[in-house]
Write a protein that holds these residues in place. Structure first.
Motif, PDB file in Angstrom:
ATOM      1  N   UNK A  80      14.357  55.210  43.006  1.00 10.90           N
ATOM      2  CA  UNK A  80      15.524  55.314  42.129  1.00 10.90           C
ATOM      3  C   UNK A  80      15.095  55.629  40.700  1.00 10.90           C
ATOM      4  N   UNK A  81      13.988  55.031  40.268  1.00 11.19           N
ATOM      5  CA  UNK A  81      13.427  55.364  38.949  1.00 11.19           C
ATOM      6  C   UNK A  81      13.099  56.857  38.890  1.00 11.19           C
ATOM      7  N   UNK A  82      12.447  57.347  39.936  1.00 11.57           N
ATOM      8  CA  UNK A  82      12.087  58.768  39.970  1.00 11.57           C
ATOM      9  C   UNK A  82      13.335  59.652  39.906  1.00 11.57           C
ATOM     10  N   UNK A  83      14.360  59.274  40.676  1.00 11.70           N
ATOM     11  CA  UNK A  83      15.589  60.060  40.674  1.00 11.70           C
ATOM     12  C   UNK A  83      16.238  60.130  39.304  1.00 11.70           C
ATOM     13  N   UNK A  84      16.318  58.982  38.636  1.00 12.80           N
ATOM     14  CA  UNK A  84      16.931  58.959  37.298  1.00 12.80           C
ATOM     15  C   UNK A  84      16.075  59.731  36.292  1.00 12.80           C
ATOM     16  N   UNK A  85      14.763  59.645  36.424  1.00 10.43           N
ATOM     17  CA  UNK A  85      13.890  60.378  35.499  1.00 10.43           C
ATOM     18  C   UNK A  85      14.019  61.885  35.727  1.00 10.43           C
ATOM     19  N   UNK A  86      14.215  62.288  36.970  1.00 15.25           N
ATOM     20  CA  UNK A  86      14.480  63.701  37.255  1.00 15.25           C
ATOM     21  C   UNK A  86      15.810  64.134  36.634  1.00 15.25           C
ATOM     22  N   UNK A  87      16.805  63.234  36.685  1.00 15.92           N
ATOM     23  CA  UNK A  87      18.113  63.542  36.088  1.00 15.92           C
ATOM     24  C   UNK A  87      17.986  63.746  34.584  1.00 15.92           C
ATOM     25  N   UNK A  88      17.136  62.941  33.939  1.00 20.11           N
ATOM     26  CA  UNK A  88      16.880  63.125  32.504  1.00 20.11           C
ATOM     27  C   UNK A  88      16.268  64.496  32.247  1.00 20.11           C
ATOM     28  N   UNK A  89      15.356  64.897  33.098  1.00 20.32           N
ATOM     29  CA  UNK A  89      14.625  66.151  32.910  1.00 20.32           C
ATOM     30  C   UNK A  89      15.515  67.371  33.093  1.00 20.32           C
ATOM     31  N   UNK A  90      16.370  67.345  34.109  1.00 18.84           N
ATOM     32  CA  UNK A  90      17.085  68.566  34.483  1.00 18.84           C
ATOM     33  C   UNK A  90      18.518  68.642  33.964  1.00 18.84           C
ATOM     34  N   UNK A  91      19.085  67.535  33.463  1.00 19.62           N
ATOM     35  CA  UNK A  91      20.453  67.594  32.966  1.00 19.62           C
ATOM     36  C   UNK A  91      20.477  68.209  31.563  1.00 19.62           C
ATOM     37  N   UNK A  92      21.260  69.248  31.342  1.00 18.16           N
ATOM     38  CA  UNK A  92      21.267  69.922  30.034  1.00 18.16           C
ATOM     39  C   UNK A  92      21.985  69.135  28.932  1.00 18.16           C
ATOM     40  N   UNK A  93      22.812  68.166  29.293  1.00 16.65           N
ATOM     41  CA  UNK A  93      23.554  67.388  28.292  1.00 16.65           C
ATOM     42  C   UNK A  93      22.663  66.307  27.686  1.00 16.65           C
ATOM     43  N   UNK A  94      22.529  66.336  26.361  1.00 16.74           N
ATOM     44  CA  UNK A  94      21.685  65.348  25.691  1.00 16.74           C
ATOM     45  C   UNK A  94      22.220  63.924  25.882  1.00 16.74           C
ATOM     46  N   UNK A  95      23.560  63.784  25.864  1.00 15.96           N
ATOM     47  CA  UNK A  95      24.141  62.451  26.001  1.00 15.96           C
ATOM     48  C   UNK A  95      23.991  61.926  27.428  1.00 15.96           C
ATOM     49  N   UNK A  96      24.044  62.823  28.414  1.00 20.10           N
ATOM     50  CA  UNK A  96      23.810  62.386  29.792  1.00 20.10           C
ATOM     51  C   UNK A  96      22.337  62.008  29.992  1.00 20.10           C
ATOM     52  N   UNK A  97      21.467  62.703  29.289  1.00 16.40           N
ATOM     53  CA  UNK A  97      20.045  62.338  29.354  1.00 16.40           C
ATOM     54  C   UNK A  97      19.873  60.877  28.914  1.00 16.40           C
ATOM     55  N   UNK A  98      20.558  60.527  27.831  1.00 13.43           N
ATOM     56  CA  UNK A  98      20.448  59.163  27.318  1.00 13.43           C
ATOM     57  C   UNK A  98      21.018  58.161  28.321  1.00 13.43           C
ATOM     58  N   UNK A  99      22.136  58.520  28.965  1.00 16.44           N
ATOM     59  CA  UNK A  99      22.741  57.630  29.959  1.00 16.44           C
ATOM     60  C   UNK A  99      21.800  57.438  31.157  1.00 16.44           C
ATOM     61  N   UNK A 100      21.200  58.533  31.619  1.00 12.63           N
ATOM     62  CA  UNK A 100      20.270  58.430  32.743  1.00 12.63           C
ATOM     63  C   UNK A 100      19.002  57.663  32.339  1.00 12.63           C
ATOM     64  N   UNK A 101      18.610  57.774  31.072  1.00 10.94           N
ATOM     65  CA  UNK A 101      17.454  57.006  30.594  1.00 10.94           C
ATOM     66  C   UNK A 101      17.742  55.508  30.680  1.00 10.94           C
ATOM     67  N   UNK A 102      18.987  55.118  30.348  1.00 16.08           N
ATOM     68  CA  UNK A 102      19.378  53.705  30.495  1.00 16.08           C
ATOM     69  C   UNK A 102      19.336  53.275  31.964  1.00 16.08           C
ATOM     70  N   UNK A 103      19.808  54.172  32.842  1.00 16.82           N
ATOM     71  CA  UNK A 103      19.787  53.862  34.272  1.00 16.82           C
ATOM     72  C   UNK A 103      18.344  53.724  34.773  1.00 16.82           C
ATOM     73  N   UNK A 104      17.449  54.536  34.223  1.00 25.54           N
ATOM     74  CA  UNK A 104      16.033  54.452  34.594  1.00 25.54           C
ATOM     75  C   UNK A 104      15.467  53.075  34.252  1.00 25.54           C
ATOM     76  N   UNK A 105      15.813  52.581  33.060  1.00 27.70           N
ATOM     77  CA  UNK A 105      15.338  51.263  32.637  1.00 27.70           C
ATOM     78  C   UNK A 105      15.874  50.185  33.574  1.00 27.70           C
TER      79      UNK A 105
END
Length: 569
Positions: free
Chosen positions: A65-90
């Motif tokens: 699940x950590x890997x999945x969320x980190x991939x979402x941070x990498x590939x999502x073009x929205x900066x704010x979604x990156x931040x949301x996925x970073x929280x999910x990674x934590x």
């Protein structure tokens, strides 16, 4: 300011994935094969990533699940979604209770704050948390990535000596690892970490005015990657550093060449910070040769500032150059604009660079700027006031015109509808008050046939003789007049007219007076009060409201339209 933009973030995540997930289950690996070769921010990866995350959640596999969320941070073009996925990674990393995963998670969120939002203090907070969890890690690459990013933020905040210590540690580690026999991809990333650390330490030495140290590092770095096409971006950053060093050596022509050589790759990677700094130094170089090119370069810095709301202390004087230039040109508008921009820049600098802002020498202190702004605003006041007044008056005129036009159009439509109504009732004797309310007897009528016949004849006579215009007429009075009771009268009107007594009387009165106004010219000169009196309505307001309710227009508008029609006839 750093080399590590999109390519570094991507390589960091992919490399850490190699370290942590080399042995992942085949089904997870099969999903990742659909997108792992796509470039950063490629939205085509998102459906596969969602599938990966869904599977990991279902199986409560927190490392995946950590890997999945980190991939979402990498590939999502929205900066704010990156931040949301970073929280999910934590969140997922903390549930895994794996210190390495938690380190990666906090480091990832810090990188998002740093690269996507340029929020250094929140980034530093995340890096510190990552550092705490990395103390006992056996993953040296992870440990030194944390140290590197701590150094980058400290450098930005002006703690150059502390940052140099961080980068020296990183240089020693990455340089040693580049001599080991490693997988080509891992070797490449250690080489990149080594070059990034060299670049960052040159920035620190430059800011400490230790130009000879910075120059020697740049020379060594460029010689190592001179013919290597894998490090074009890194090479561009070193050419940028070389250009800045030449500027401080008064070699302006050489600096211009280096800056132009560095710009394409840095622009391509989206590093707006260094792009703005390069344009600033280009502007200062061109001051010696070409004023127009110099001003255009300074204006490009302002354009980047407007777009990204970010500025670094070293380019603050960009606005001082522009203010002085337009002051000489006697262009008050531009002078005021760049004064406001400088005030905005100072405000941002004071928030993000507290340490530096107290040390920067300002030719224009804040109070002086505010005084200049007040003077410029006063000078420009009359011109601005006249312009605003003109547009306000124009707007009001147009608004009134539109409202008047719409009112006239609506009045004409309503008037024509009333005309059609009168034409449909042209068999009625003018002014006699024949009701337009049809009489219909329901099969379920509760009154006897005899009573219905009697009330029909009496009410017809009541309408024909216009007795409804009697003031103070009530249902009880009319029942007594017709020699019946209120129940019979009310039931008869409700059943045959389809309305209650009060509405029935109101419609009769309004129809009566409307016919009089339309048919006899003398009523066109009556006041509204006189017309109300004529049809038995007690007050002007009640008459006007009833007239509008039944005819769709006010009596004064109806009279005006009728007068226009009569005059035209």
């Amino acid at each position: 300011m750093t080399i590590v933009k999109s390519i570094l973030v991507a390589s960091f995540i992919l490399l850490s994935s190699y370290y942590l997930y080399a042995g992942e289950k085949n089904e997870y690996a099969d999903i990742r094969k659909n997108y792992e070769n796509l470039i950063r921010n490629d939205i085509r990866a998102i459906p596969y990533i969602n599938e990966y995350i869904k599977k990991a959640k279902k199986e409560l596999d927190y490392p995946k699940l950590v890997q999945g969320y980190r991939d979402a941070v990498l590939y999502n073009p929205s900066e704010y979604k990156k931040l949301a996925y970073a929280d999910s990674t934590i969140y997922a990393a903390l549930r895994s209770k794996d210190d390495d995963l938690i380190t990666y998670a906090y480091l990832g969120k810090g990188i998002v704050y740093y690269f996507s939002f340029k929020k250094f203090k929140p980034a530093l907070d995340q890096y510190v948390k990552a550092y705490r969890y990395s103390k006992n890690t056996k993953n040296e690459y992870l440990k030194y990535k944390v140290i590197y990013h701590l150094g980058v933020v400290k450098s930005y905040l002006g703690y150059y000596e502390e940052a140099i210590d961080h980068f020296n540690e990183c240089i020693a580690f990455f340089e040693r690892k580049t001599k080991d026999k490693l997988h080509p991809n891992i070797l490449y990333d250690h080489q990149r970490g080594y070059l990034n650390s060299l670049h960052q330490i040159t920035i620190c030495y430059g800011n400490l005015q230790q130009y000879s140290k910075a120059d020697s590092i740049v020379t060594v770095a460029l010689s190592n990657i001179a013919d290597n096409k894998d490090f074009l971006l890194e090479k561009s950053y070193f050419f940028k550093s070389k250009g800045i060093l030449k500027f401080y050596q008064d070699n302006y022509e050489g600096a211009i060449v280096d800056f132009h050589q560095s710009l394409p790759e840095i622009i391509k990677t989206g590093d707006f910070e260094w792009v703005s700094i390069i344009y600033f130094y280009l502007g200062k170089c061109y001051l010696k040769y070409d004023t127009e090119k110099s001003i255009r370069s300074f204006q490009k810095v302002d354009s980047i500032f407007n777009r990204h709301h970010f500025v670094v202390p070293r380019i603050r004087s960009n606005y001082e150059y522009l203010i002085n230039y337009y002051k000489k040109e006697k262009d008050i508008g531009q002078q005021l604009y760049y004064t406001n921009q400088l005030l905005k820049a100072d405000s941002l600098i004071s928030k993000d660079f507290t340490y530096l802002s107290s040390k920067i020498h300002k030719e224009y202190d804040r109070q002086s700027l505010l005084d200049d702004k007040k003077y410029l605003l006063q000078t420009n006041h009359n011109r601005t006031l006249l312009t605003i007044t003109f547009f306000v008056l124009t707007f009001i005129f147009l608004l009134l015109f539109i409202l008047h036009y719409r009112k006239e159009r609506n009045s004409t439509i309503k008037y024509k509808l009333l005309q059609e109504k009168f034409n449909a009732a042209n068999s009625v004797e003018k002014g006699k008050g024949k009701s337009l309310i049809p009489v219909s007897v329901s099969k379920k009528m509760i009154l006897s046939v005899e009573i219905i016949k009697e009330l029909t004849e009496k009410l017809h006579a009541f309408e024909k003789n216009n007795e409804f215009i009697q003031k103070g007429l009530t249902q009880r009075k009319l029942a007594l007049k017709l020699k019946t009771n209120t129940y019979y009268l009310s039931t008869f009107i409700n059943e045959t007219k389809g309305i209650n007594f009060n509405r029935y009387i109101g419609e009769m009165r309004i129809h009566y007076i409307t016919v009089l106004i339309y048919s006899h010219k003398k009523y066109l000169n009556y006041t509204i009060e006189a017309l109300a009196e004529e049809c038995g309505i007690s007050t002007r307001q009640s008459f006007s409201d009833l007239f509008f309710e039944f005819n769709g227009m006010r009596p004064k508008d109806f009279i005006r339209k009728r007068k226009e029609e009569v005059d035209n006839s």
